[in-house]
Design a protein around this motif. Structure first.
Motif, short mmCIF file in Angstrom:
data_model
loop_
_atom_site.label_atom_id
_atom_site.label_comp_id
_atom_site.label_asym_id
_atom_site.label_seq_id
_atom_site.Cartn_x
_atom_site.Cartn_y
_atom_site.Cartn_z
N ARG A 161 0.85 -1.19 0.00
CA ARG A 161 0.00 0.00 0.00
C ARG A 161 0.88 1.24 0.00
O ARG A 161 1.49 1.57 1.02
CB ARG A 161 -0.93 0.00 1.22
CG ARG A 161 -1.94 1.14 1.25
CD ARG A 161 -2.80 1.07 2.50
NE ARG A 161 -3.70 2.19 2.63
CZ ARG A 161 -4.97 2.19 2.24
NH1 ARG A 161 -5.48 1.11 1.67
NH2 ARG A 161 -5.74 3.25 2.41
N PRO A 163 1.49 5.01 0.39
CA PRO A 163 0.74 6.05 1.08
C PRO A 163 0.14 7.07 0.11
O PRO A 163 0.83 7.56 -0.79
CB PRO A 163 1.79 6.71 1.98
CG PRO A 163 2.87 5.70 2.13
CD PRO A 163 2.89 4.93 0.85
N TYR A 165 -1.97 10.64 -0.36
CA TYR A 165 -2.33 11.92 0.26
C TYR A 165 -3.20 12.72 -0.71
O TYR A 165 -3.10 12.55 -1.93
CB TYR A 165 -1.08 12.75 0.56
CG TYR A 165 -0.13 12.16 1.57
CD1 TYR A 165 0.02 12.73 2.83
CD2 TYR A 165 0.66 11.05 1.25
CE1 TYR A 165 0.93 12.21 3.76
CE2 TYR A 165 1.55 10.52 2.17
CZ TYR A 165 1.67 11.10 3.42
OH TYR A 165 2.56 10.59 4.34
N ASP A 182 -4.65 8.57 3.21
CA ASP A 182 -3.75 8.25 4.33
C ASP A 182 -3.14 9.50 4.94
O ASP A 182 -2.47 9.42 5.98
CB ASP A 182 -2.62 7.33 3.84
CG ASP A 182 -3.14 6.06 3.21
OD1 ASP A 182 -3.97 5.39 3.84
OD2 ASP A 182 -2.72 5.74 2.08
N ARG A 206 -12.69 10.84 9.06
CA ARG A 206 -12.15 9.60 9.63
C ARG A 206 -13.25 8.83 10.36
O ARG A 206 -13.37 7.60 10.23
CB ARG A 206 -11.00 9.90 10.60
CG ARG A 206 -9.82 10.64 10.01
CD ARG A 206 -9.11 9.85 8.94
NE ARG A 206 -8.30 8.77 9.49
CZ ARG A 206 -7.71 7.83 8.77
NH1 ARG A 206 -7.85 7.82 7.46
NH2 ARG A 206 -6.99 6.89 9.34
N PHE A 216 -2.92 8.73 10.64
CA PHE A 216 -3.22 9.66 9.55
C PHE A 216 -2.21 10.79 9.57
O PHE A 216 -1.98 11.41 10.61
CB PHE A 216 -4.64 10.21 9.69
CG PHE A 216 -5.09 11.04 8.52
CD1 PHE A 216 -5.64 10.45 7.40
CD2 PHE A 216 -4.98 12.42 8.55
CE1 PHE A 216 -6.06 11.21 6.31
CE2 PHE A 216 -5.40 13.20 7.48
CZ PHE A 216 -5.94 12.59 6.36
#
Length: 350
Positions: A161, A163, A165, A182, A206, A216
């Motif tokens: 995975r 990350p 943004y 993320d 979230r 996060f």
């Protein structure tokens, strides 16, 4: 809190200096080096170059523009950069703005939230190496009634995975970012206003996804200027702030102007925009409140910067990406080193 470095846009005549800044950040233990794109240099090429000339620091896109690439191409680029960098790539995405999207790419700036959500879904699916199928409002894969067939990515990213943004400013975009990403890439982040302008919406997103803020990454880019004359340092950022608050976008659609208004600068934001759009850029810069600059930058000697870093950490920032100011490489390197010293003094390093 960790430190990052934001190199901004490439091609302004300081490319060799930018590489030296990235290499020094790598040596100093900065966690990530970000590069941007608008309608000049593209971020993937820059990041590949930086990754090849550094050893430990992550490289991240801040941002890859969503209207610039099909989502599957973004997945291919992310996977390739992750492999080439040895698992050091972070994927930052953003819709850009209406002027660039429609003027440069010929892509209508409509339904940016729905477009982003769909884009992220496709990118994640492609990067996970599933056979790619999608039926949505903006993309259909494969195209119906044609020769296309579901394909899967042939490159194996280093990590399962990568990350992801999203650059977010408005409340709805922030909430969606908290739900589907993320981390959040932020600008003009003021710790004093973090709850009402940023963190509240991220937390709501979230919670909607059944998640907490644990893990996060909250990543504002913050200009850093080192020196004793704080007033003079603040004045150097007046044109920068006026450009975003006054001239970035149209009178009807300027995300940065709206952010300044949410911070309580309703009257000032209107004046800055009026002056800037009428061609009075100097007047717009003069109208920028000193407090708006001071609350969204790191200015002064190391001790003052350390105090402000503490405020960022207490507000919920997890990666503080610095944009070290200076006309010479030596000045930028000095600011970079001061950032590390200030973080140590603040007692917030992680």
């Amino acid at each position: 809190m960790r430190l990052g470095i934001n190199l901004g846009y490439w091609g302004a005549g300081m490319d060799a200096d930018n590489l030296a800044v990235a290499q020094e950040a790598d040596r100093l233990g900065y966690s990530v080096c970000w590069a941007a794109e608008a309608y000049g240099s593209d971020a993937p090429t820059v990041l590949a170059w930086v990754a090849a000339r550094t050893e430990r620091i992550d490289v991240g896109s801040a941002i890859f523009q969503i209207p610039a690439r099909a989502p599957a191409m973004t997945a291919m680029t992310a996977a390739t950069l992750d492999v080439l960098s040895g698992g050091r790539f972070r994927l930052g995405l953003g819709v850009s703005g209406p002027q660039v999207s429609e003027g440069w790419y010929g892509v209508r700036f409509d339904k940016p939230l729905a477009r982003t959500r769909e884009y992220v879904e496709i990118v994640r699916k492609a990067m996970s190496r599933e056979r790619l199928t999608h039926s949505g409002e903006h993309w259909t894969l494969p195209l119906p009634d044609g020769p296309g067939k579901p394909l899967k990515l042939t490159v194996h990213p280093v990590r399962e995975r990568i990350p992801l943004y999203i650059a977010a400013i408005g409340p709805k975009n922030l909430e969606q970012t908290g739900e589907i990403a993320d981390g959040a890439l932020l600008i003009f982040f003021a710790p004093e206003h973090a709850g009402e302008t940023t963190l509240g919406a991220l937390r709501a997103g979230r919670e909607r996804a059944g998640l907490t803020m644990e893990g996060f990454d909250v990543v504002p880019t913050v200009p850093l200027a080192l020196g004793d004359d704080v007033d003079a340092l603040a004045d150097t950022f007046r044109p920068y702030t006026a450009l975003y608050v006054g001239g970035m976008g149209s009178r009807r659609q300027n995300f940065y102007n709206r952010l300044a208004r949410r911070m309580g600068y309703e009257k000032e934001a209107a004046e800055i925009q009026d002056r800037y759009l009428s061609g009075d850029k100097e007047g717009a810069a003069a109208a920028v409140p000193r407090q708006l600059i001071d609350s969204t930058t790191l200015l002064g000697p190391v001790e003052r910067i350390a105090d402000r870093m503490r405020a960022y950490a207490e507000a919920g920032v997890t990666t503080l990406s610095l944009a070290p100011a200076g006309f010479t490489l030596e000045e930028r390197i000095a600011a970079l080193r001061a950032g590390v010293e200030a973080l140590e003094r603040s007692g917030t390093a992680s």
